[in-house]
Design a protein around this motif. Structure first.
Motif, PDB file in Angstrom:
ATOM      1  N   LYS A 113     -27.320  50.797  48.845  1.00  0.00           N
ATOM      2  CA  LYS A 113     -27.830  51.314  47.563  1.00  0.00           C
ATOM      3  C   LYS A 113     -27.966  50.227  46.523  1.00  0.00           C
ATOM      4  O   LYS A 113     -28.755  50.334  45.594  1.00  0.00           O
ATOM      5  CB  LYS A 113     -26.957  52.470  47.074  1.00  0.00           C
ATOM      6  N   ASP A 138     -28.662  57.049  52.267  1.00  0.00           N
ATOM      7  CA  ASP A 138     -27.596  57.699  51.496  1.00  0.00           C
ATOM      8  C   ASP A 138     -27.831  59.209  51.625  1.00  0.00           C
ATOM      9  O   ASP A 138     -28.947  59.688  51.372  1.00  0.00           O
ATOM     10  CB  ASP A 138     -27.723  57.250  50.029  1.00  0.00           C
ATOM     11  N   SER A 139     -26.806  59.963  52.020  1.00  0.00           N
ATOM     12  CA  SER A 139     -27.046  61.365  52.418  1.00  0.00           C
ATOM     13  C   SER A 139     -27.648  62.196  51.274  1.00  0.00           C
ATOM     14  O   SER A 139     -28.534  63.020  51.504  1.00  0.00           O
ATOM     15  CB  SER A 139     -25.741  62.001  52.904  1.00  0.00           C
ATOM     16  N   GLU A 140     -27.204  61.932  50.040  1.00  0.00           N
ATOM     17  CA  GLU A 140     -27.721  62.701  48.901  1.00  0.00           C
ATOM     18  C   GLU A 140     -29.208  62.405  48.694  1.00  0.00           C
ATOM     19  O   GLU A 140     -30.005  63.305  48.440  1.00  0.00           O
ATOM     20  CB  GLU A 140     -26.959  62.338  47.614  1.00  0.00           C
ATOM     21  N   ASN A 205     -19.228  55.456  42.928  1.00  0.00           N
ATOM     22  CA  ASN A 205     -20.257  55.634  43.963  1.00  0.00           C
ATOM     23  C   ASN A 205     -21.300  56.645  43.494  1.00  0.00           C
ATOM     24  O   ASN A 205     -22.502  56.437  43.661  1.00  0.00           O
ATOM     25  CB  ASN A 205     -19.620  56.089  45.278  1.00  0.00           C
ATOM     26  N   LYS A 206     -20.834  57.725  42.858  1.00  0.00           N
ATOM     27  CA  LYS A 206     -21.795  58.722  42.358  1.00  0.00           C
ATOM     28  C   LYS A 206     -22.610  58.110  41.226  1.00  0.00           C
ATOM     29  O   LYS A 206     -23.799  58.375  41.089  1.00  0.00           O
ATOM     30  CB  LYS A 206     -21.052  59.978  41.904  1.00  0.00           C
ATOM     31  N   GLU A 209     -25.189  56.145  42.667  1.00  0.00           N
ATOM     32  CA  GLU A 209     -26.197  57.044  43.250  1.00  0.00           C
ATOM     33  C   GLU A 209     -27.108  57.660  42.187  1.00  0.00           C
ATOM     34  O   GLU A 209     -28.270  57.943  42.457  1.00  0.00           O
ATOM     35  CB  GLU A 209     -25.509  58.135  44.073  1.00  0.00           C
TER      36      GLU A 209
HETATM   37 MG    MG Z   1     -23.883  59.045  49.253  1.00  0.00          MG
END
Ligand code: MG
Ligand code: NDP
Length: 376
Positions: A113, A138-140, A205-206, A209
């Motif tokens: 990311k 990234d899963s999101e 991390n969020k 993101e």
């Molecule tokens: Mg993620």
């Protein structure tokens, strides 16, 4: 013809999940890189004899590994002939490999990311120029990408980015003061590398993101809301202007978004198990900005743009390294990053050199602050 895949950071958490996908599919791996893990790299070479092997953390290697150092990776990328590269390198070291892959005309399945956080506008421009796609791993972001494609960006009102909340979701500030690295490394739903595990515990991390989503999907930060969802089954949601919310659900298994990125748009049936609804409980809540200030700070840097997100990322990398080495406490990560981000980072992203200059400056400031404030 088989799709040819390069895997950067093949010995890490994303890399190993990618290898699982490769072993169960008709993909042909053509390049593997690792930073120091020579033993595992040699084993991969034996399993997949055609692939180029690169050890980026050393300048000289034995005959079994023909490419060494950063320059070795650059050369191997330009000669491996991959159709797509999975970038699973940890941290800012992943930015140049992303650029080299795009320059070689490969699609980019992007787990790193930091590439987008640091240099989003530059890499998106490069991808467009080369006719290459950037596919989020990234899963999101993988979920948001699918949801926006399915419903159309013109109907979008809000991106609802889910966060597990990490291992200290319910901890008090007093409890958080005493957290040691080993506790912070034990994530409740995902098994990941050390840096991202700490970031999940602080919600940095969020934060990264949020910045990643703003730069990748060209939505303003005000259109993003973070929702705490401890089970990590809903990978993200979007709300449309008509009020309907659409979610993407699956087991928390990184092999799914990796498969999505590698095969899109022609998805094969998944061999990795289906979501079981028996005893499935889904909880939602809102993040607490007092206990997790790294999240609002990321929103702020995202609004400011320029080099602010990159400074946030670099200062956080320095602070997390210091926490992992026991030089600062868990709750000291935020003041270090805030100190760096409060400086002036309002510069237009005109070149990668500028981005790396800013990165080095932010890291220097963070490390000097850590030495002065915490180690005297
Ligand atoms: Mg993620
Ligand atoms: P890991 O620490 O598990 O793996 C990192 C990989 O990169 C290893 O192969 C490592 O080699 C290599 N590497 C480390 N430093 C360097 C360097 N300086 N130059 C080149 N290669 C290097 O990390 P993760 O797999 O957890 O994360 C990788 C990226 O993916 C991060 O950006 C993370 O945010 C992102 N991501 C990860 C998720 C996950 O589930 N793990 C989920 C979503 C995103 P060696 O083994 O030799 O150290």
């Amino acid at each position: 013809m088989k799709k040819r895949v390069a895997v950067f950071g093949a010995t890490g958490s994303i890399g190993r999940n990618t290898l699982d996908v490769i072993r169960k599919s008709c993909l042909e791996p053509v390049l593997f890189s690792s930073h120091f893990n020579e033993e595992e790299l040699v084993k991969l070479g034996e399993e997949f004899p055609g692939a180029l092997l690169v050890l980026t953390g050393r300048e000289n290697t034995g005959a079994a590994i023909p490419f060494a150092g950063r320059e070795g990776l650059r050369k191997a990328i330009s000669s491996c002939g991959a159709d797509i590269a999975v970038n699973g390198i940890a941290g800012s070291a992943g930015l140049y490999p992303s650029v080299w892959a795009l320059e070689a005309g490969m699609d980019l399945a992007l787990a790193n990311k930091e590439t987008v956080v640091m240099a989003g506008p530059l890499v998106l421009e490069l991808a467009e120029k080369k006719g290459a796609r950037i596919l989020p791993v990234d899963s999101e972001h993988s979920a948001i990408f699918c949801l926006i494609q399915a419903h159309g960006v013109e109907k979008l009102e809000k991106v609802l980015l889910t966060a597990s909340g990490g291992p200290f979701r319910n901890a008090s500030l007093d409890e958080m003061k005493k957290i040691r690295a080993a506790e912070a490394l034990a994530h409740p739903t995902w098994k990941m590398g050390p840096k991202i595990s700490i970031d999940s515990a602080t919600l940095a991390n969020k934060g990264l993101e949020v910045i990643e989503a703003v730069r990748l999907f060209a939505v303003p930060p005000e259109m993003i809301e973070v929702v705490i969802h401890p089970q990590s089954v809903v990978h993200s949601m979007i709300r449309l202007k008509d009020g309907a919310v659409y979610a993407q659900l699956s087991n928390p298994d990184m092999r799914l978004p990796i498969t999505e990125a590698l095969f899109r748009p022609a998805m094969p049936p998944s061999p990795f198990g289906k979501l079981d609804f028996e005893d499935l409980h889904l909880d939602f809540g809102m993040p607490d900005p007092e206990r997790f200030p790294m999240l609002p700070l990321a929103f702020k840097t995202s609004s400011l743009g320029g080099l602010y997100p990159s400074a946030y990322n670099a200062a956080n990398e320095a602070a997390v390294a210091a926490f992992l080495e026991g030089r600062i406490g868990f709750l000291d990560i935020y003041p270090v990053v805030r100190y760096v981000v409060e400086r002036e980072w309002d510069r237009e992203l005109t070149s990668l050199e500028l981005v790396f200059e800013g990165d080095a400056q932010a890291r220097g400031l963070a490390n000097a602050y850590i030495r002065e404030r915490f180690q005297n």
